[in-house]
Design an enzyme around this catalytic site. Structure first.
Site, PDB file in Angstrom:
ATOM      1  N   LYS A  76       0.815  -1.213   0.000  1.00 48.26           N
ATOM      2  CA  LYS A  76       0.000   0.000   0.000  1.00 48.26           C
ATOM      3  C   LYS A  76       0.856   1.274   0.000  1.00 48.26           C
ATOM      4  CE  LYS A  76      -1.842  -1.137   4.047  1.00 48.26           C
ATOM      5  NZ  LYS A  76      -0.980  -2.226   4.566  1.00 48.26           N
ATOM      6  N   HIS A 205       0.352  -3.041  15.025  1.00 48.85           N
ATOM      7  CA  HIS A 205       0.971  -1.939  14.272  1.00 48.85           C
ATOM      8  C   HIS A 205       0.909  -0.711  15.169  1.00 48.85           C
ATOM      9  CE1 HIS A 205       2.154   0.860  11.239  1.00 48.85           C
ATOM     10  NE2 HIS A 205       2.106  -0.027  10.267  1.00 48.85           N
ATOM     11  N   GLU A 278       5.915  -5.603   8.757  1.00 46.80           N
ATOM     12  CA  GLU A 278       5.246  -5.079   7.561  1.00 46.80           C
ATOM     13  C   GLU A 278       5.718  -3.657   7.258  1.00 46.80           C
ATOM     14  OE1 GLU A 278       1.172  -5.140   8.726  1.00 46.80           O
ATOM     15  OE2 GLU A 278       1.055  -7.317   8.754  1.00 46.80           O
TER      16      GLU A 278
END
Ligand code: PLP
Length: 413
Positions: A76, A205, A278
């Site tokens: 993304k 996250h 990530e």
């Protein structure tokens, strides 16, 4: 992790790679390369240069500091096919948020086993698609997600996304939207187990563009507590920890130290632990430089200079609104090969830089000091790789997706 070099030709040859050419960055640097693209190729259209040498040196930094953590590049952040291809060549895996992102990774010949479908809330059709192509790792944080996954992809491994406290200084906190609350963890783990799904571990996250490293430690501790809850419930042993993204150039070294210490302090008793991450911004941000043309100029009272350029907040500079970014720019020589600044003493004027659409919101910089510029001069914006073109629109007919990217390669050594 994979090899430490990029086969540029292989990236270019991969089906679906959208990029114009590969050119080594000349000794004198990126500015000269951009000037030569402007003179030879670009006419007046905006363009990006992706410096693969930056991507490579970022990967080396990662492998040096966090060798035990496999990076799943967050597509993304910048889904340009050359960026995905470069990360693949360097041995990364991929974090995809949707069917389209999975498709773009697979279209480059990358194995579905290197993809995590790391969106805790997925459309049923996208889950079906993930199952059909063999993407077998995903995240969840609600009972309804458990039901959908049970129905459409019962064989996928699951990671429970827990709500770690956001880094308060993060550019984009994510905690208001995602992550199981403390009191939800036990029922979610139990529900997944009762429907026959396998929860392999935990993800979190701390927020994109984090400024502190302590939230990683707090989140690692919270993840361990979820592992213990699973053990207390008698569920199959969890063995995967996904520490998310949030890394920046400035914070990476400290974050890596904090994460390593956190893993030792909280997970030493899980010897078969697989740790993944990530990261997006850390790899993409400084690898891309954007060149834009001045398409209009107006001089106002008090010496104010106003410039209109051919990319803006509805295009690449949407990062100002969505990513809370502050952009910077420098002027570049024109087709007549004029240099800026002509000298250190050259007068600079408080300037406004507008984007091309007919909306006053499309304002990129105000009060920014620039020398006197003219229509057809160029402004170059560094560090434009993260959350820029990825979220640009075609508002007013200025199509972000059509901005060309030139591949270049500076030696990381
Ligand atoms: N993973 C998830 C689930 C995200 O939502 C994001 C960013 O929003 C990322 C990874 C990438 O984060 P970053 O670019 O801060 O590394």
């Amino acid at each position: 992790m994979g090899s430490n070099s990029i086969n540029i030709q292989a990236i270019l040859d991969a089906e679906g790679v959208r990029s114009k050419l590969v050119t080594p960055i000349p000794k004198d640097g990126l500015t000269d390369l951009m000037r030569s693209i402007i003179l030879k190729e670009a006419k007046e259209e905006p363009f990006y240069v992706l410096d693969l040498g930056v991507v490579m040196s970022r990967m080396e930094t990662w492998a040096h500091s966090l060798p035990m953590i496999q990076p799943f590049y967050a597509v993304k952040c910048n889904p340009h096919s050359a960026m995905i291809g470069a990360m693949a060549a360097l041995g990364a895996s991929f974090d995809c948020a949707s069917r389209a992102e999975i498709e773009s990774v697979l279209s480059l010949g990358i194995s579905p086993k290197r993809i995590a479908y790391a969106n805790p809330c997925k459309a049923e059709s996208h889950i079906r698609y993930a199952a059909s192509v063999g993407v077998d790792l995903t995240t969840f944080d609600s009972i309804d997600e458990v039901k959908k996954i049970r129905k459409w992809h019962p064989n996928t491994a699951l990671l429970l996304r827990v709500k770690a406290p956001d880094d308060e200084g993060a550019r984009c906190p994510l905690g208001a939207k995602y992550g199981a609350l403390d009191e939800e963890i036990e029922p979610l783990l139990q529900a997944a187990h009762d429907t026959g799904l396998t929860v392999s571990g935990v993800s979190f996250h701390i927020g994109s563009g984090a400024t502190e490293s302590i939230p990683y430690r707090v989140a690692i501790k919270a993840a361990k507590s979820a592992f213990e809850t699973a053990a207390r419930l008698g569920l199959p042993k969890m063995h995967v920890l996904n520490i998310g993204g949030g890394f920046t150039t400035e914070t990476f070294d400290e974050a890596a130290l904090t994460i390593k210490a956190g893993l030792v302090d909280y997970f030493s008793d899980v010897p078969d632990l697989t740790v993944i991450a990530e990261p997006g911004r850390f790899f993409a941000e400084s690898a891309f430089t954007l060149a834009t043309t001045i398409i209009g100029k107006r001089v106002r009272g008090g010496g104010l200079r106003e410039y209109f350029i051919n990319d803006g907040v509805y295009g690449s500079m949407n990062c100002i609104l969505y990513d809370h970014a502050t952009v910077t720019c420098t002027p570049l020589a024109t087709s007549s090969n004029r240099e800026y600044p002509k000298s250190e003493e050259e007068v600079r004027y408080g300037s406004t830089v507008f984007g091309p659409t007919c909306d006053a919101l499309d304002t990129i910089l105000t009060g920014y000091l620039l020398p006197e510029l003219e229509v057809n001069d160029w402004l170059v914006f560094p560090n434009m790789g993260a959350y820029t073109a990825a979220a640009g629109s075609s508002f007013n007919g200025f199509k972000t997706s059509e901005i060309l990217t030139y591949l270049a390669y500076s030696s990381p050594y």
